[in-house]
Design an enzyme around this catalytic site. Sequence first.
Site, mmCIF file in Angstrom:
data_model
loop_
_atom_site.group_PDB
_atom_site.id
_atom_site.type_symbol
_atom_site.label_atom_id
_atom_site.label_comp_id
_atom_site.label_asym_id
_atom_site.label_seq_id
_atom_site.Cartn_x
_atom_site.Cartn_y
_atom_site.Cartn_z
ATOM 1 N N GLN A 142 -2.072 7.886 13.152
ATOM 2 C CA GLN A 142 -3.278 7.265 12.597
ATOM 3 C C GLN A 142 -3.738 6.018 13.351
ATOM 4 O OE1 GLN A 142 -4.054 7.780 8.303
ATOM 5 N NE2 GLN A 142 -3.679 5.593 8.188
ATOM 6 N N GLU A 190 -11.673 1.894 11.055
ATOM 7 C CA GLU A 190 -11.156 0.536 11.201
ATOM 8 C C GLU A 190 -11.598 -0.129 12.493
ATOM 9 O OE1 GLU A 190 -6.969 0.721 10.423
ATOM 10 O OE2 GLU A 190 -7.277 1.406 8.367
ATOM 11 N N ASP A 220 1.111 3.254 13.706
ATOM 12 C CA ASP A 220 1.141 3.712 12.311
ATOM 13 C C ASP A 220 1.019 5.222 12.370
ATOM 14 O OD1 ASP A 220 0.857 4.412 9.692
ATOM 15 O OD2 ASP A 220 -1.032 3.359 9.348
ATOM 16 N N GLU A 239 5.131 2.075 11.792
ATOM 17 C CA GLU A 239 4.839 2.164 10.355
ATOM 18 C C GLU A 239 4.802 3.626 9.924
ATOM 19 O OE1 GLU A 239 0.871 1.423 7.614
ATOM 20 O OE2 GLU A 239 1.195 0.136 9.354
ATOM 21 N N ASP A 262 4.860 1.775 4.364
ATOM 22 C CA ASP A 262 3.557 1.640 3.697
ATOM 23 C C ASP A 262 3.522 2.626 2.534
ATOM 24 O OD1 ASP A 262 0.923 1.481 2.873
ATOM 25 O OD2 ASP A 262 0.086 2.404 4.667
ATOM 26 N N LYS A 306 -0.413 -4.252 0.715
ATOM 27 C CA LYS A 306 -1.827 -3.992 0.443
ATOM 28 C C LYS A 306 -2.088 -4.338 -1.019
ATOM 29 C CE LYS A 306 -2.237 -0.135 3.734
ATOM 30 N NZ LYS A 306 -2.292 1.339 3.858
ATOM 31 N N ARG A 311 -7.438 -2.227 4.046
ATOM 32 C CA ARG A 311 -7.532 -0.785 3.854
ATOM 33 C C ARG A 311 -8.639 -0.272 4.773
ATOM 34 N NH1 ARG A 311 -4.294 1.180 -0.403
ATOM 35 N NH2 ARG A 311 -4.364 3.006 0.945
ATOM 36 N N SER A 312 -8.709 1.038 4.938
ATOM 37 C CA SER A 312 -9.748 1.590 5.815
ATOM 38 C C SER A 312 -11.141 1.404 5.225
ATOM 39 C CB SER A 312 -9.474 3.068 6.112
ATOM 40 O OG SER A 312 -9.278 3.780 4.916
ATOM 41 N N LYS A 338 -2.518 -6.798 9.519
ATOM 42 C CA LYS A 338 -3.264 -5.638 10.007
ATOM 43 C C LYS A 338 -4.657 -5.721 9.412
ATOM 44 C CE LYS A 338 -1.951 -1.424 9.935
ATOM 45 N NZ LYS A 338 -1.408 -0.131 9.470
#
Length: 424
Positions: free
Chosen positions: A162, A204, A241, A284, A311, A336, A365-366, A387
């Site tokens: 990702q 992102e 990630d 991650e 995560d 998060k 978050r995205s 991040k």
Amino acid sequence: MTAIIDIVGREILDSRGNPTVEVDVVLEDGSMGRAAVPSGASTGAHEAVELRDGGARYLGKGVLKAVEAVNGELFEAIGGMEAENQIHIDQTMIELDGTPNKSRLGANAILGVSLAVAKAAADAAGLPLYRYVGGTKAHILPVPMMNIINGGAHADNPIDFQEFMILPVGAPTLREGVRWGSEIFHTLRKKLKDAGHNTNVGDEGGFAPNLKSAPVALDFIMESIEKAGFKPGEEIALGLDCAATEFFKDGNYVYEGEKKTRDPKAQAKYLAKLAADYPIVSIEDGLAEDDWEGWKYLTDLIGKKTQLVGDDLFVTNTARLRDGIRMGVANSILVKVNQIGSLTETLDAVETAHKAGYTAVMSHRSGETEDSTIADLAVATNCGQIKTGSLSRSDRMAKYNQLIRIEEELGKQARYAGKSVIKG
């Protein structure tokens, strides 16, 4: 003077054009806090639940039910309480919801109120949020983990992983680290374009080129680091990630882009090889969220020299984190705020990690907004890593810009985490 006299929830749009919750909290002395709630694309099965409306409106993604909870039940429950009593306020909302995953009122409703309360209390105290939450010890500026190539659920390309990230660990300051990242990002854009790849960006802000595998993506990044005038491994480290839950099927890891299937041990060995071949300091979600045996194998294999971040594995949940600590699984938690749904529980997760010798990475978050709360929380907790996407899209830049302001405000007290985040 800090009694809550009004709470206003509203439906706004996030960076993907989907509805999300924004909350204003007003105090007796006129102080006000505003918070907007982020939303993820690749969500862990164990996360707190966002309340969505269903139906035709916004293709089912409306949040009017959550807004109604903010303006109704939640306001009735905490109206009149003192905003500085954050733990009591959060606990009241959690108990009012009455479910283990905040599914009745919605984590998006509870979190919006929780963060707005903290901001209002900070406003009343005349303090920036990082200072109000973190006290006088808040002074460490985090190393940005900049996601410059996107794949997986964040992009429409064949790359299975990702995120491919650069970490400016050798920079003297956060401000310089952001500059280094920006220069590498723009160098990568040109390299991709010259090689005939598109330079559209993913959710992102990173590029989403049509690359076949992780090593190909990593090679492009390594070349871009050097072309921009930096030393891979010494000045710029790499992070991944994998979001492995997304391609975990029937006990195996199915790589559509590579046309390969790996069992958990083979997956761990593959990640170990990548970490040996490239200056990768952080991985991650290298294994799926419930593949505890695979996680344990990976941790035993490379956990002493590589940061292994949970995560989907931990979902900012102290109970799952404690399980991981007890089993010797992973060595870091991704934090998060919307995975757990309140500021108090978020801070508890960071504290639990630090007490066990685990690192913590504050994360966006995205689906984001212009809200920059996580920048303040990264400094407040001295977690040393953040991040918040690539070097494009204003929803990502809002966090970097806030960190630059905080570093300036802290002056000589500011310390950039730099190489201290690297294990081994």
